[in-house]
Design an enzyme around this catalytic site. Structure first.
Site, short mmCIF file in Angstrom:
data_model
loop_
_atom_site.label_atom_id
_atom_site.label_comp_id
_atom_site.label_asym_id
_atom_site.label_seq_id
_atom_site.Cartn_x
_atom_site.Cartn_y
_atom_site.Cartn_z
N LEU A 22 0.80 -1.20 0.00
CA LEU A 22 0.00 0.00 0.00
C LEU A 22 0.84 1.26 0.00
O LEU A 22 0.43 2.30 -0.52
CB LEU A 22 -0.93 0.02 1.22
CG LEU A 22 -1.99 -1.09 1.29
CD1 LEU A 22 -2.72 -1.02 2.63
CD2 LEU A 22 -2.97 -0.97 0.14
N ASP A 24 2.40 13.87 13.26
CA ASP A 24 2.45 13.75 11.80
C ASP A 24 1.03 13.78 11.23
O ASP A 24 0.67 12.96 10.38
CB ASP A 24 3.17 12.45 11.39
CG ASP A 24 3.64 12.48 9.93
OD1 ASP A 24 3.71 13.59 9.35
OD2 ASP A 24 3.91 11.41 9.38
N ASP A 39 -1.46 5.83 11.56
CA ASP A 39 0.00 5.95 11.52
C ASP A 39 0.55 6.80 12.67
O ASP A 39 0.82 7.99 12.53
CB ASP A 39 0.47 6.53 10.18
CG ASP A 39 1.97 6.32 9.97
OD1 ASP A 39 2.65 5.91 10.93
OD2 ASP A 39 2.46 6.56 8.86
N VAL A 61 3.99 -0.67 4.33
CA VAL A 61 2.62 -1.02 4.69
C VAL A 61 2.02 -1.89 3.58
O VAL A 61 2.10 -1.54 2.40
CB VAL A 61 1.76 0.23 4.91
CG1 VAL A 61 0.33 -0.16 5.30
CG2 VAL A 61 2.37 1.12 5.98
N MET A 88 9.56 4.78 8.13
CA MET A 88 9.25 3.96 9.29
C MET A 88 8.89 2.52 8.93
O MET A 88 8.61 1.72 9.82
CB MET A 88 8.10 4.60 10.08
CG MET A 88 8.46 5.92 10.71
SD MET A 88 9.71 5.75 11.99
CE MET A 88 8.79 4.85 13.22
N LYS A 95 1.93 -3.14 8.87
CA LYS A 95 3.11 -2.29 8.75
C LYS A 95 4.32 -3.06 9.25
O LYS A 95 4.32 -3.55 10.38
CB LYS A 95 2.93 -1.01 9.57
CG LYS A 95 4.09 -0.03 9.50
CD LYS A 95 3.77 1.21 10.32
CE LYS A 95 4.86 2.25 10.23
NZ LYS A 95 4.52 3.46 11.03
N LYS A 114 -1.59 14.78 8.84
CA LYS A 114 -1.60 15.22 7.43
C LYS A 114 -2.71 14.45 6.71
O LYS A 114 -3.21 13.44 7.23
CB LYS A 114 -0.25 14.97 6.78
CG LYS A 114 0.23 13.53 6.80
CD LYS A 114 1.63 13.40 6.24
CE LYS A 114 2.12 11.96 6.30
NZ LYS A 114 3.51 11.82 5.78
N GLY A 128 7.67 4.15 3.64
CA GLY A 128 8.26 5.39 4.14
C GLY A 128 9.43 5.08 5.03
O GLY A 128 9.89 3.93 5.12
N ASN A 177 -2.71 10.61 6.46
CA ASN A 177 -2.85 9.85 7.69
C ASN A 177 -4.26 9.93 8.28
O ASN A 177 -4.48 9.51 9.42
CB ASN A 177 -1.83 10.32 8.74
CG ASN A 177 -0.45 9.78 8.46
OD1 ASN A 177 -0.29 8.79 7.76
ND2 ASN A 177 0.57 10.45 8.98
#
Length: 319
Positions: free
Chosen positions: A111, A228, A246, A119, A116, A134, A230, A114, A233
């Site tokens: 999906l 984070d 996230d 996913v 971290m 994740k 945004k 990043g 997310n």
């Protein structure tokens, strides 16, 4: 072994033919085309089975460069006579060190990815339930630091139970891969929605931001700041309700904060978050972000939903 035979029982002539097919196939991709594996197999005749093993990784590589996320289900539908396990090996062996099955979860397609982790859309094999998974790959750069952050994400996400927070379902480590399983919300994220439809009507945008605010307020009441916030997310479910996702950059704040753990997870001078939605105080020092920083970011999200672009499109703050 005779002089015209190579390892594995394939003749040299057969390998030469396969190499020619592969060269032609890759040349078509390099030229900007999208050649079909099926067409090459139909032309290859007796070489088709061996050729298949070569063409799939080539196609996957070029599709991923173009931003596609090839899915196991897609290839299973295209090649129904190939065992699903064999297809899974081809898809995942060519795309990284994460195996196609982790515990009870079968990875279906990627999906996103990043800093971290990666996913995936995944399926619990016994429950036949679709989830988001994740994972931190075993070969990820700075893996020790990532695992510390990942452990903190798991711990903080487990505290949160609210209709406007994507729920955590499981957290494990298998085959050297640490992973967190959450609910999969099929409505997509608000960033994708705005890119597809344009700016949203005011009542819709306000309702979505209110949903996100309720989820964030729940986290803030438990001493957790997201850091984070945004559009990507903020996810929509089947009932058109927004949930916050996230929590990879989340941390404790206020009296709940464990200050002794902070240096190991956030180094001085390190900026965390997405610059278009980042509060000024968080840009100066990420470890001092608190609930107000999330509120600022959510205001930037509202601006984006109403206009189609963030407040500071150049990625900076006004003087």
């Amino acid at each position: 072994m005779s002089s015209d035979t190579a390892g594995g029982g394939a003749t040299v002539n057969a390998l030469l033919r396969i190499n020619r097919w592969c060269d032609e196939f890759e040349a078509a991709w390099r030229a900007g085309g999208a050649p079909r594996i099926e067409e090459y197999l139909a032309r290859a005749g007796a070489d088709a089975a061996a050729l298949f093993e070569y063409l799939v990784p080539v196609e996957l590589a070029y599709r991923r460069r173009r931003g596609d996320h090839p899915a196991l289900a897609e290839y299973a539908a295209r090649f129904p006579n190939v065992e699903r396990a064999a297809l899974a090996r081809l898809l995942f062996d060519s795309g990284g060190a994460i195996p196609p099955v982790l515990g009870e979860y079968e990875l279906v397609r990627q999906l996103g990815s990043g800093g971290m982790g990666v996913v995936y859309l995944a399926r619990h094999r016994r429950m036949n339930r679709t989830v988001a998974l994740k994972a931190v790959p075993p070969d990820a750069p700075h893996r020790d630091a990532l695992l510390r952050r990942f452990a903190r994400e798991v711990e903080l996400t487990a505290r949160l139970e609210h209709p406007n927070v994507v729920p955590a379902l499981d957290a494990r480590e298998d085959a050297g891969v640490a992973y967190l399983v959450t609910a999969f919300l099929e409505g997509g994220d608000l960033g994708r929605l705005v890119r597809a439809t344009g700016p949203l009507p005011v009542p819709v945008a306000v309702r979505y931001v209110r949903d996100a605010a309720l989820g964030l307020a729940h986290a803030h009441a438990r001493g957790v700041v997201h850091r984070d916030v945004k559009p990507s997310n903020l996810l929509l479910d089947a009932r058109d309700r927004v949930s916050v996702a996230d929590w990879g950059l989340a941390r404790e704040f206020g009296r709940a904060a464990n200050t002794s753990a902070a240096p190991a997870l956030t180094e001085a001078g390190m900026v965390l978050g997405t610059v278009d939605y980042l509060a000024p105080e968080q840009a100066e020092r990420s470890d001092r972000a608190d609930a107000r920083s999330d509120v600022y970011s959510l205001g930037c999200v509202l601006f984006f939903l109403l206009t189609g672009h963030p407040p500071f499109a150049e990625g900076g703050f006004e003087e």
